[in-house]
Motif scaffolding. Structure first.
Motif, PDB file in Angstrom:
ATOM      1  N   UNK A  54      20.193  64.019 -88.360  1.00 20.89           N
ATOM      2  CA  UNK A  54      20.618  64.478 -87.035  1.00 20.89           C
ATOM      3  C   UNK A  54      19.756  65.641 -86.545  1.00 20.89           C
ATOM      4  N   UNK A  55      19.003  65.452 -85.457  1.00 17.59           N
ATOM      5  CA  UNK A  55      18.158  66.541 -84.952  1.00 17.59           C
ATOM      6  C   UNK A  55      18.968  67.647 -84.281  1.00 17.59           C
ATOM      7  N   UNK A  56      20.258  67.385 -84.052  1.00 18.43           N
ATOM      8  CA  UNK A  56      21.082  68.389 -83.400  1.00 18.43           C
ATOM      9  C   UNK A  56      21.791  69.338 -84.349  1.00 18.43           C
ATOM     10  N   UNK A  57      21.459  69.273 -85.652  1.00 20.11           N
ATOM     11  CA  UNK A  57      22.147  70.102 -86.648  1.00 20.11           C
ATOM     12  C   UNK A  57      22.098  71.591 -86.297  1.00 20.11           C
ATOM     13  N   UNK A  58      20.985  72.028 -85.758  1.00 19.90           N
ATOM     14  CA  UNK A  58      20.804  73.448 -85.421  1.00 19.90           C
ATOM     15  C   UNK A  58      21.879  73.944 -84.459  1.00 19.90           C
ATOM     16  N   UNK A  59      22.446  73.035 -83.662  1.00 19.52           N
ATOM     17  CA  UNK A  59      23.422  73.416 -82.642  1.00 19.52           C
ATOM     18  C   UNK A  59      24.839  72.914 -82.968  1.00 19.52           C
ATOM     19  N   UNK A  60      25.046  72.470 -84.216  1.00 20.56           N
ATOM     20  CA  UNK A  60      26.333  71.857 -84.577  1.00 20.56           C
ATOM     21  C   UNK A  60      26.982  72.634 -85.727  1.00 20.56           C
ATOM     22  N   UNK A  61      28.026  73.384 -85.433  1.00 27.17           N
ATOM     23  CA  UNK A  61      28.708  74.164 -86.470  1.00 27.17           C
ATOM     24  C   UNK A  61      29.384  73.260 -87.500  1.00 27.17           C
ATOM     25  N   UNK A  62      29.932  72.143 -87.034  1.00 26.32           N
ATOM     26  CA  UNK A  62      30.571  71.217 -87.962  1.00 26.32           C
ATOM     27  C   UNK A  62      29.565  70.693 -88.987  1.00 26.32           C
ATOM     28  N   UNK A  63      28.402  70.272 -88.507  1.00 27.58           N
ATOM     29  CA  UNK A  63      27.378  69.744 -89.403  1.00 27.58           C
ATOM     30  C   UNK A  63      26.839  70.813 -90.337  1.00 27.58           C
ATOM     31  N   UNK A  64      26.634  72.014 -89.832  1.00 26.88           N
ATOM     32  CA  UNK A  64      26.129  73.115 -90.660  1.00 26.88           C
ATOM     33  C   UNK A  64      27.091  73.433 -91.803  1.00 26.88           C
ATOM     34  N   UNK A  65      28.381  73.458 -91.488  1.00 32.09           N
ATOM     35  CA  UNK A  65      29.380  73.744 -92.523  1.00 32.09           C
ATOM     36  C   UNK A  65      29.421  72.624 -93.558  1.00 32.09           C
ATOM     37  N   UNK A  66      29.353  71.367 -93.085  1.00 26.20           N
ATOM     38  CA  UNK A  66      29.396  70.233 -94.003  1.00 26.20           C
ATOM     39  C   UNK A  66      28.201  70.259 -94.957  1.00 26.20           C
ATOM     40  N   UNK A  67      27.024  70.592 -94.421  1.00 24.36           N
ATOM     41  CA  UNK A  67      25.818  70.654 -95.261  1.00 24.36           C
ATOM     42  C   UNK A  67      25.921  71.802 -96.263  1.00 24.36           C
ATOM     43  N   UNK A  68      26.411  72.954 -95.826  1.00 23.13           N
ATOM     44  CA  UNK A  68      26.550  74.095 -96.733  1.00 23.13           C
ATOM     45  C   UNK A  68      27.571  73.801 -97.829  1.00 23.13           C
TER      46      UNK A  68
END
Length: 328
Positions: free
Chosen positions: A295-309
């Protein structure tokens, strides 16, 4: 998208890679492609809102570029040889009406079909892709729903255009990670070119697909027409599935088996007679693969950032077991 060249690829080659990677024309609020709608509404919105800000290095787009080059090479040859029974690389369009709180809206849905041809039986869709062997294996086992959705959407668009429905669609997959040593002329799952055929006569499936497409379009339109936040992605949309356990030797780069539990992994080792053969069992934490990799939008997605962390944190706690089922 901003393409960088941090590794210093020589300019003529770098320019060629950029040209092959290309750019996608911006679509307005009333236009969407079939492949775009394979993504979640949130991912579609992030891509549209921040596409110009996404930064990738040329090294990161090589797979896509090689796939595009291979695709275009096949297309050019087919075009040069095609007769009136074939339509090559044509975009089909059809309106879809959605009901919103702002009234009914006509949204244009489109799809680029690689090849449409006719024989005595009727119309047939053909699409060719470079992909990993595991994707073809999943498709063969009926687990690759994106390809089925894509072909059914194309069938809908073609029928809306010609008034005639294609009877089937075939994906020709070119597995880019299948080596010559692994090729086996007796085993279709080890072919260098693999055909996955889909019957396109299931009207009930198409009805459910169009209902899902309309729901996505409604979600997207509602966000773009107001100040509401897009709904969160589901686990399936994030490609995040339960943790698994890998059976392999420590020095091996490939898993011998992917299991749902340590118990299943132990049963596999016993059945194979591999106890005492140096195999280990490695826990593989649940990864939001779409977020972490695609997903190229990860930088702007808090949900995705938390899931990755959360996934990265889980990796630091992942357990390893020996062939007795004991944690080591």
């Amino acid at each position: 998208m901003i393409l960088t060249n941090k590794t210093g690829i020589v300019k003529p080659l770098a320019d060629a890679i950029k040209a092959l990677y290309g750019s996608h024309p911006k679509m307005d609020i009333y236009q969407y492609s079939a492949t775009e709608l394979l993504k979640s509404p949130k991912q579609v919105l992030l891509n549209r809102q921040h596409g110009d800000e996404v930064e990738k290095d040329l090294q990161e787009v090589i797979d896509a570029v090689l796939g595009t080059a291979w695709h275009k090479a096949i297309e050019n040859i087919i075009v040069s040889q095609a007769d009136d029974s074939c339509i090559v690389e044509q975009r089909f369009k059809a309106p879809i009406m959605i009901s919103t709180e702002w009234g009914d809206k006509d949204i244009n849905l489109s799809g680029g079909v690689d090849l449409l041809y006719r024989d005595n039986a009727g119309l047939h869709i053909v699409d060719w892709k470079t992909c990993k062997l595991t994707k073809l294996d999943k498709a063969r086992d009926g687990e690759e729903d994106d390809w089925k959705r894509q072909l059914y959407t194309y069938a809908f668009l073609i029928e809306a255009t010609f008034g005639e429905r294609p009877i089937d669609g075939t994906i020709y997959g070119f597995p880019k990670d299948l080596t010559n040593a692994e090729f086996n002329i007796e085993d279709p799952s080890k072919f260098k070119v693999q055909a996955i055929k889909y019957d396109l006569s299931d009207r009930e499936y198409e009805k459910e697909l169009l209902t899902d497409i309309k729901a996505k379009l409604r979600d997207i339109y509602s966000v773009l027409a107001s100040d509401i936040e897009p709904r969160e992605c589901t686990m399936d949309e994030m490609w995040q599935y339960p943790s698994s356990f890998i059976v392999k030797k420590p020095e091996s780069t490939r898993a011998s088996k992917v299991c749902e539990s340590v118990k299943d992994a132990m049963s596999f080792l016993v059945d194979k007679g591999w106890i005492g053969k140096g195999y280990m069992i490695y826990e593989r934490p649940s990864e939001p693969k779409n977020c972490s990799t695609y997903c190229p939008g990860l930088k702007w997605c808090k949900q995705g950032q938390k899931a990755v962390q959360d996934w990265k944190d889980a990796q630091t706690r992942a357990k390893t077991f020996n062939d007795k089922g004991e944690e080591v």
